[in-house]
Enzyme design. Structure first.
Site, PDB file in Angstrom:
ATOM      1  N   TRP A 170       0.814  -1.216   0.000  1.00  0.00           N
ATOM      2  CA  TRP A 170       0.000   0.000   0.000  1.00  0.00           C
ATOM      3  C   TRP A 170       0.847   1.265   0.000  1.00  0.00           C
ATOM      4  O   TRP A 170       0.372   2.326  -0.414  1.00  0.00           O
ATOM      5  CB  TRP A 170      -0.938  -0.011   1.206  1.00  0.00           C
ATOM      6  N   GLN A 171       2.083   1.172   0.449  1.00  0.00           N
ATOM      7  CA  GLN A 171       2.965   2.339   0.447  1.00  0.00           C
ATOM      8  C   GLN A 171       3.616   2.589  -0.902  1.00  0.00           C
ATOM      9  O   GLN A 171       4.152   3.679  -1.124  1.00  0.00           O
ATOM     10  CB  GLN A 171       4.056   2.163   1.507  1.00  0.00           C
ATOM     11  N   TRP A 201       2.368   1.142  -4.287  1.00  0.00           N
ATOM     12  CA  TRP A 201       1.679   0.942  -5.558  1.00  0.00           C
ATOM     13  C   TRP A 201       1.028   2.229  -6.059  1.00  0.00           C
ATOM     14  O   TRP A 201       0.806   2.394  -7.257  1.00  0.00           O
ATOM     15  CB  TRP A 201       0.636  -0.173  -5.423  1.00  0.00           C
ATOM     16  N   ASN A 202       0.751   3.182  -5.181  1.00  0.00           N
ATOM     17  CA  ASN A 202       0.135   4.455  -5.560  1.00  0.00           C
ATOM     18  C   ASN A 202       0.876   5.571  -4.830  1.00  0.00           C
ATOM     19  O   ASN A 202       0.468   6.023  -3.761  1.00  0.00           O
ATOM     20  CB  ASN A 202      -1.345   4.443  -5.192  1.00  0.00           C
ATOM     21  N   PRO A 248       1.414   8.905  -5.521  1.00  0.00           N
ATOM     22  CA  PRO A 248       0.763  10.203  -5.265  1.00  0.00           C
ATOM     23  C   PRO A 248      -0.129  10.189  -4.031  1.00  0.00           C
ATOM     24  O   PRO A 248      -0.082  11.119  -3.207  1.00  0.00           O
ATOM     25  CB  PRO A 248      -0.046  10.444  -6.554  1.00  0.00           C
ATOM     26  N   VAL A 249      -0.948   9.135  -3.869  1.00  0.00           N
ATOM     27  CA  VAL A 249      -1.810   9.058  -2.681  1.00  0.00           C
ATOM     28  C   VAL A 249      -0.976   8.829  -1.425  1.00  0.00           C
ATOM     29  O   VAL A 249      -1.253   9.409  -0.364  1.00  0.00           O
ATOM     30  CB  VAL A 249      -2.853   7.936  -2.860  1.00  0.00           C
ATOM     31  N   HIS A 250       0.049   7.994  -1.527  1.00  0.00           N
ATOM     32  CA  HIS A 250       0.901   7.729  -0.356  1.00  0.00           C
ATOM     33  C   HIS A 250       1.585   9.005   0.122  1.00  0.00           C
ATOM     34  O   HIS A 250       1.639   9.269   1.331  1.00  0.00           O
ATOM     35  CB  HIS A 250       1.945   6.670  -0.704  1.00  0.00           C
ATOM     36  N   HIS A 281     -12.897   4.536  -0.768  1.00  0.00           N
ATOM     37  CA  HIS A 281     -13.231   3.390  -1.608  1.00  0.00           C
ATOM     38  C   HIS A 281     -14.747   3.172  -1.639  1.00  0.00           C
ATOM     39  O   HIS A 281     -15.331   2.937  -2.707  1.00  0.00           O
ATOM     40  CB  HIS A 281     -12.529   2.126  -1.099  1.00  0.00           C
ATOM     41  N   TYR A 294     -27.642  -6.522  -8.960  1.00  0.00           N
ATOM     42  CA  TYR A 294     -28.535  -7.361  -9.765  1.00  0.00           C
ATOM     43  C   TYR A 294     -29.858  -7.609  -9.029  1.00  0.00           C
ATOM     44  O   TYR A 294     -30.933  -7.534  -9.632  1.00  0.00           O
ATOM     45  CB  TYR A 294     -27.831  -8.686 -10.053  1.00  0.00           C
TER      46      TYR A 294
END
Length: 507
Positions: free
Chosen positions: A390-391, A393-394, A396-398, A431, A493
């Site tokens: 999580w630190q 893979w993204n 900008p958010v981190h 999320h 559905y």
């Protein structure tokens, strides 16, 4: 004699000092090894690196040594199997190539099976209908255009603060109202407007979420600049944004902006479109736009967009539609079978999306704006813990979470564990915000999925290490996402299709 002849044709190495001795390779081991160390002395073997210090032998001595039975029969030495970790062997390129070939063959079979069973399902017009129901009524696009109001409001507030028309307390209140409306206003529009499609709602809310994070960073950095200005300081501990930065070589910027000279529409809109969530007065800039690089990224964006759409229509949707009945009947074996069937295409699409967004799209925007910092991701695929993934893979958010959320919490006296939990809680909220609101149904699956990362991260860090930890990270990515997808699709559905179309599935 034939054996002797074969041995004497081996490559020889002549040794310089003393009597002439020739180094002969016998069954993978030098004959001089045993002649010097003895046949049983494996702990003090002479290697090729020090054979130049040994005396050479004559031809009679060589012939005599060849006739020794131990020289002809010795074919073993102390060594580990290649697949043993103690062997130090690391070249598994052939195994990797085999995995790639098997992956291509297995997915080719699935692709052919899908074509034979369903035919060609790819329909670009249907994709457009996911975003727009009526070409004369596009609420998602209108919602994105309205977001400019919040950008201008943030700039106006900062200008009032810079000249002292607003106190810090009043400025904080105005910013808080502006940021709150930035999050709540699109929710109200998505829920109230019936012509808003789920895909259009996701796009609009994604834009507003990014805008919220950017304006929050804009507020914080300008506040730090005012604090520095009032203290007559030249550096800022938490950011280099306001310091006088020396001109870097090759930079396309001829001067450095200082506060409050940054409070312009041009500066703010550059930040809004820049591929970052953290504001600075002076971003690192690339010297020029590389047209070849720009065109490659543009081609990748177009190609992977078509690939994502085609694979979703051809591969994902049929599996999801066929999964509805097992979920309604609560047939656990069939549910597991459909879950595993969905895991492969879902993960494949996620990997394509990652490359499309974090490499192709963000690099395209960065090149177009000459934005110099291109670290949008790190080696998350080597993650041995959930936290590392999580630190990295993204980025900008981190960076935003670290700069504007986690460190301020630590400064207020919050422990590291509570700070990390708060970061996961905020991520879980966004999320759920991006999924439940566009689908117009409140379900906790995305929120619970993100919060479950906390105990999973503790378990992996506590009990798994190395390759086992990396495997656990991959399993959580491959299995976790399809579970959430099936839960939301099933609920959607049930709400919209089960009563209206018996036996049908979501389009």
């Amino acid at each position: 004699m034939e054996a002797i002849g074969a041995i004497t044709r081996k490559r020889r190495a002549t040794i310089s000092s003393g009597k002439g001795v020739t180094l002969k390779q016998v069954n993978g081991r030098s004959a001089v090894d045993e002649s010097i160390n003895g046949p049983g002395d494996s702990g003090n073997i002479v290697t090729k690196r020090n054979v130049t210090d040994l005396p050479s032998t004559t031809s009679k001595e060589r012939k005599k040594r060849i006739d020794v039975p131990s020289d002809r029969q010795s074919c073993h030495r102390l060594q580990e199997s290649l697949l043993s970790s103690a062997s130090g062997y690391r070249n598994y390129r052939g195994v990797l190539n085999w995995c790639v070939v098997m992956l291509v063959l297995s997915n080719s079979r699935l692709f052919l099976e899908n074509l034979l069973k369903y035919g060609i399902l790819v329909d670009p017009i249907q994709v457009v209908s996911l975003f727009i129901k009526d070409p004369y009524n596009m609420p998602a696009a209108c919602l994105v255009i309205v977001s400019n109001v919040f950008i201008v409001a943030a700039l106006y507030t900062e200008r009032r603060l810079s000249v002292g028309c607003f106190s810090e307390r009043v400025g904080l209140l105005v910013h808080s109202i502006n940021l709150s409306i930035t999050l709540c206003f699109p929710v109200a529009i998505v829920l109230m407007v019936k012509s808003m499609t789920p895909a259009g709602g996701v796009s609009a809310l994604g834009v507003y979420t990014i805008l919220f994070l950017k304006l929050y960073s804009y507020k914080d950095v300008n506040k730090w600049c005012r604090e520095m200005s009032h203290a007559k300081a030249r550096s800022l501990a938490r950011s280099l944004s306001c310091s006088s930065i020396p001109q870097s070589k090759g930079s396309g910027v001829d001067y450095q902006v200082s506060y409050p000279g940054n409070l312009t529409l041009r500066d703010l809109y550059y930040f809004v479109f820049a591929p970052t969530l953290c504001y600075e007065l002076n971003f690192p800039r690339s010297p020029r736009i590389r047209m070849s690089f720009l065109l490659r990224r543009l081609f990748e964006m177009l190609f992977f967009t078509q690939l994502l759409v085609g694979l979703t229509q051809q591969w994902m949707i049929p599996i999801i539609q066929s999964s509805m009945k097992p979920f309604e009947d609560m047939d656990l074996p069939m549910m597991m079978e459909h879950l595993l069937r969905l895991a492969v295409p879902n993960h494949f699409l996620w990997l394509i999306f990652f490359y499309w967004f974090f490499h192709s799209s963000l690099n395209f925007m960065a090149e177009l704006l000459q934005f110099g910092d291109r670290e949008f991701y790190r080696d998350w695929w080597n993650a041995e813990t959930i936290t590392y993934f999580w630190q990295n893979w993204n980025i900008p958010v981190h960076k935003w979470c670290l700069r504007h959320f986690y460190k301020p919490l630590l400064k207020c006296g919050v422990s590291k564990w509570l700070g990390q939990s708060a970061v996961f809680l905020a991520s879980a909220f966004f999320h759920e915000y991006l999924v439940s609101v566009p689908l117009k149904m409140l379900r906790p699956w995305a929120f619970m999925g993100m919060m479950s990362q906390l105990p999973l991260a503790w378990f992996v860090a506590r009990f798994l290490r190395g390759n086992y930890g990396n495997a656990a990270v991959w399993i959580s990515l491959i299995i976790g996402q399809p579970i959430a997808v099936l839960m939301y699709v099933h609920d959607y559905y049930v709400l919209h299709y089960r009563d209206g179309s018996a036996g049908g599935g979501p389009e």
